[in-house]
Design a protein around this motif. Structure first.
Motif, PDB file in Angstrom:
ATOM      1  N   LEU A 171      28.471  -7.955 -43.939  1.00  0.00           N
ATOM      2  CA  LEU A 171      28.862  -6.780 -43.252  1.00  0.00           C
ATOM      3  C   LEU A 171      29.600  -5.655 -44.303  1.00  0.00           C
ATOM      4  CD1 LEU A 171      30.419  -8.050 -40.084  1.00  0.00           C
ATOM      5  CD2 LEU A 171      28.262  -6.791 -40.159  1.00  0.00           C
ATOM      6  N   TYR A 295      34.239  -4.838 -42.272  1.00  0.00           N
ATOM      7  CA  TYR A 295      33.338  -3.614 -42.001  1.00  0.00           C
ATOM      8  C   TYR A 295      34.047  -2.400 -41.987  1.00  0.00           C
ATOM      9  CZ  TYR A 295      29.549  -1.476 -39.582  1.00  0.00           C
ATOM     10  OH  TYR A 295      28.202  -0.633 -39.168  1.00  0.00           O
ATOM     11  N   THR A 321      24.380  -0.789 -38.135  1.00  0.00           N
ATOM     12  CA  THR A 321      24.430  -2.130 -38.895  1.00  0.00           C
ATOM     13  C   THR A 321      22.807  -2.455 -38.367  1.00  0.00           C
ATOM     14  OG1 THR A 321      26.639  -2.521 -38.527  1.00  0.00           O
ATOM     15  CG2 THR A 321      25.383  -4.358 -38.918  1.00  0.00           C
ATOM     16  N   THR A 487      32.306 -12.584 -37.518  1.00  0.00           N
ATOM     17  CA  THR A 487      31.452 -11.618 -38.427  1.00  0.00           C
ATOM     18  C   THR A 487      30.030 -12.274 -38.349  1.00  0.00           C
ATOM     19  OG1 THR A 487      32.183 -12.731 -40.148  1.00  0.00           O
ATOM     20  CG2 THR A 487      33.135 -10.719 -39.943  1.00  0.00           C
ATOM     21  N   TYR A 490      28.751 -11.064 -35.338  1.00  0.00           N
ATOM     22  CA  TYR A 490      28.420  -9.717 -35.124  1.00  0.00           C
ATOM     23  C   TYR A 490      27.004  -9.334 -35.812  1.00  0.00           C
ATOM     24  CZ  TYR A 490      33.572  -8.668 -34.443  1.00  0.00           C
ATOM     25  OH  TYR A 490      34.726  -8.541 -33.904  1.00  0.00           O
ATOM     26  N   SER A 493      23.925 -10.586 -33.895  1.00  0.00           N
ATOM     27  CA  SER A 493      23.472  -9.571 -32.800  1.00  0.00           C
ATOM     28  C   SER A 493      23.128  -8.059 -33.111  1.00  0.00           C
ATOM     29  CB  SER A 493      24.827  -9.215 -31.764  1.00  0.00           C
ATOM     30  OG  SER A 493      25.921  -8.817 -32.298  1.00  0.00           O
ATOM     31  N   ALA A 494      23.611  -7.767 -34.210  1.00  0.00           N
ATOM     32  CA  ALA A 494      23.134  -6.342 -34.731  1.00  0.00           C
ATOM     33  C   ALA A 494      21.739  -6.404 -35.357  1.00  0.00           C
ATOM     34  CB  ALA A 494      24.294  -6.019 -36.131  1.00  0.00           C
ATOM     35  N   GLU A 523      27.664  -2.551 -32.597  1.00  0.00           N
ATOM     36  CA  GLU A 523      28.238  -2.538 -33.891  1.00  0.00           C
ATOM     37  C   GLU A 523      29.238  -3.477 -33.886  1.00  0.00           C
ATOM     38  OE1 GLU A 523      28.402   0.160 -36.493  1.00  0.00           O
ATOM     39  OE2 GLU A 523      26.335  -0.630 -36.014  1.00  0.00           O
ATOM     40  N   PRO A 524      29.548  -4.031 -35.185  1.00  0.00           N
ATOM     41  CA  PRO A 524      30.751  -4.802 -35.387  1.00  0.00           C
ATOM     42  C   PRO A 524      32.206  -4.059 -35.393  1.00  0.00           C
ATOM     43  CG  PRO A 524      28.976  -4.783 -37.179  1.00  0.00           C
ATOM     44  CD  PRO A 524      28.809  -3.666 -36.381  1.00  0.00           C
ATOM     45  N   CYS A 525      33.204  -4.810 -35.235  1.00  0.00           N
ATOM     46  CA  CYS A 525      34.356  -4.444 -35.248  1.00  0.00           C
ATOM     47  C   CYS A 525      34.999  -4.430 -36.910  1.00  0.00           C
ATOM     48  CB  CYS A 525      35.484  -5.624 -34.202  1.00  0.00           C
ATOM     49  SG  CYS A 525      37.261  -4.787 -34.137  1.00  0.00           S
ATOM     50  N   CYS A 551      38.200  -2.339 -30.309  1.00  0.00           N
ATOM     51  CA  CYS A 551      37.018  -3.310 -29.923  1.00  0.00           C
ATOM     52  C   CYS A 551      37.219  -4.041 -28.669  1.00  0.00           C
ATOM     53  CB  CYS A 551      37.058  -4.291 -31.048  1.00  0.00           C
ATOM     54  SG  CYS A 551      36.853  -3.394 -32.799  1.00  0.00           S
ATOM     55  N   LYS A 559      35.779   0.154 -33.662  1.00  0.00           N
ATOM     56  CA  LYS A 559      34.426   0.248 -33.686  1.00  0.00           C
ATOM     57  C   LYS A 559      33.627   1.686 -33.334  1.00  0.00           C
ATOM     58  CE  LYS A 559      31.728  -2.523 -30.798  1.00  0.00           C
ATOM     59  NZ  LYS A 559      31.261  -3.639 -29.994  1.00  0.00           N
TER      60      LYS A 559
END
Length: 562
Positions: A171, A295, A321, A487, A490, A493-494, A523-525, A551, A559
């Motif tokens: 990330l 991130y 991402t 992460t 994250y 899934s992205a 989107e990641p946190c 988040c 996020k």
């Protein structure tokens, strides 16, 4: 008539051969399931990867090829992800994943914007012109040795220094690449030994084109850099070697390189990186060295200098991402071989693939029994895992997994478990073996886990390769259930292009009342957004707050939302 009889006989022989081949394929593809059901699991991670290798070699030539062609036809697989990847400039054999991964992804919800495509092609040209081994790179290194920056330099650089676990590194690498795009710099990476042979070279060019920082780089031992380094931006501000005022700091007055410490333990002065005036100062520095485990993309949106550019690059904020990950990160042939062998040996026969990623954090630990109950409660709430025979189906919820007209999934289901521990896999395997899934249509439910390393060991390359393989296996799922704050989850899934259900963290080591949440942005946190005041104003202003929100899994973080 004799001629017709010969044709019929020939057709019968061919049909018989086809039936025999199909029988062999079915037997081989069912072998992993039989191993699970009869032997009760695998001896260890290495056994899994080895058995996947054996099964793939046995079915080579017809199982893989037929699966690829069927998937390509069904999904309209596009090798270039809608132009995201460059059409030429690569040795196909040197990075198989770049061309083969579109066959495996089930979802591609976002098309790259024309502006992003042009920006990437411009970057690739800049990398070929300024990358290691070029005259311009040699000139920039010589300038670095001189001890001064220069406004006449054609090429400027961001050097990425990996830090913390694999998901954090991935990330942060994407964040650093986006920063390089926004500031028209060249991204170079300083990979330690445990991070080698994970990813392919991402940028097109000839055999000499590379993103790897040469070993003779003048700034030595980059991994020693940290929050207390004299060359960190925060400490340079404190020592008055940089004022942070773009009207006072000149290309000649600023140092030849600045270290940006953007990790979780950054000091308040380091947060000045997220202020617009400080970005104008940093533009005058030829070399920026970045180390982070966060991130930090959401806070780039808060910098006025970048806001228009980001809006043009990513009309859908949720896509950052997803698109950059598919562009930049391609598993090495070593890792890709692990991915494809396992996929075809264990997951390919299933009509639906469900990814389950479980991570227990020390600060939110609970007993395994409680975590397993939370997992099942989340599954019932969000309709993720197949119902058990005899269960009363839970009421349908918006965003749940796809079901047929009876409310049940038809066909076969593979559940892929990614966890450092084997407990959850063992329990799920036992549950579906003893009770069976009510999927209907005579389907089966298989539960699979590639490895269970017991503890995170980021310093070992083999550990990182297995972890990366599992991230990509998860990203090929139809449905995902991941762990909040992770992460690893994250990134999976992205890449998948999915909004997963996420297990919420325990509070005071107690199971949360709500077991999980269905996120509304993949989107990641950003776990530690800045609180610094920029010119008397907060780093995040009202113009962007509608797209930067707390988040779902970590309210202290922020996020991107659309």
């Amino acid at each position: 008539m004799p001629a017709k009889g010969k044709r019929t006989g020939g057709g019968g022989a061919a049909a018989g051969a086809t039936v025999a081949r199909v029988f062999v394929v079915v037997c081989l593809m069912m072998a992993p399931l039989l191993l699970v059901l009869v032997l009760g699991g695998w001896a260890g991670a290495s056994t899994v990867w080895q058995s996947a290798t054996w099964l793939t070699s046995m079915t080579s030539g017809f199982t893989n090829a037929s699966h690829h062609s069927a998937t390509d036809a069904a999904n309209g697989a596009d090798e270039l992800f809608g132009g995201l990847l460059a059409a030429g400039g690569f040795d196909r054999g040197a990075c198989l994943s770049r061309h083969e991964s579109p066959r495996y992804y089930k979802h591609s919800p976002f098309a790259p914007s024309p502006y992003l495509l042009q920006k990437l092609r411009d970057y690739e040209a800049r990398h070929r012109r300024c990358g290691p081994g070029t005259p311009l790179y040699a000139k920039s290194v010589e300038q670095l040795r001189s001890g001064h920056s220069s406004e006449v330099m054609e090429c400027n650089y961001v050097v990425f220094i990996p830090y913390n676990g694999l998901g954090n590194r991935m990330l942060t690498l994407l964040s650093s690449f986006l920063y390089a795009l926004l500031t028209e710099r060249v991204l170079l990476v300083d990979f330690p030994g445990d991070f080698t042979d994970l990813f392919c070279e991402p940028f097109p060019g000839d055999a000499t084109t590379t993103w790897l920082l040469p070993s003779d780089f003048p700034v030595v031992d980059l991994l020693r850099l940290g929050v207390h380094s004299n060359q960190s931006y925060g400490n340079l501000l404190g020592a008055k070697k940089i004022t942070g005022d773009p009207a006072k700091d000149t290309p000649v007055s600023v140092p030849p390189y600045v270290y940006l410490h953007l990790a979780h333990n950054l000091q308040r002065a380091d947060e000045r990186f997220y202020c617009n005036d400080d970005q104008l100062v940093l533009r005058k520095v030829n070399w920026l060295l970045v180390q982070s485990d966060l991130y930090f993309v959401p806070s780039l949106y808060a910098i006025p200098e970048f806001q228009d550019e980001l809006r043009w690059l990513f009309p859908a904020k949720e896509s950052v991402t997803h698109l950059l990950g598919r562009y930049l990160l391609h598993p090495s042939n070593t890792v890709w071989g692990m991915v494809t062998r396992y996929y075809h040996s264990y997951l390919a026969p299933a009509a639906e693939r469900i990814g389950v990623q479980i991570r227990m954090f020390s600060w939110a630990s609970i007993p395994v029994d409680d975590m397993y109950k939370q997992l099942l409660a989340c599954s019932r709430q969000e309709h993720i895992l197949p119902d058990i025979d005899g269960d009363t189906p839970a009421p349908a919820t918006t965003g749940g997994a796809r079901t047929n007209a009876t409310g049940r999934r038809a066909g076969t289901t593979a559940i892929l478990v990614a966890s450092l521990q084997a407990d959850y896999y063992e329990r799920l395997k036992t549950t579906y073996y003893e009770h069976g899934g009510s999927g209907g249509g005579g389907g089966w439910v298989g539960v699979f886990q590639p490895s269970h390393e017991e503890r995170q060991d980021t310093g070992k390359r083999g550990h990182n390769q297995k972890a990366l393989a599992e991230i990509y296996l998860l990203s090929f799922s139809d449905v995902l259930l991941t762990t909040g704050v992770s992460t690893f989850g994250y990134m999976s899934s992205a890449l998948a292009g999915l909004r997963p259900a996420i297990l919420l963290s325990a509070a005071n080591h107690k199971v949360p009342e709500t077991p999980c949440a269905r996120i509304v942005s993949m989107e990641p946190c950003f776990h530690k957004p800045p609180t610094v005041q920029c010119q008397g104003k907060a780093a995040v202003n009202e113009n962007v707050t509608r797209h930067i929100k707390p988040c779902e899994d970590f309210p202290q973080g922020t996020k991107l939302f659309d």
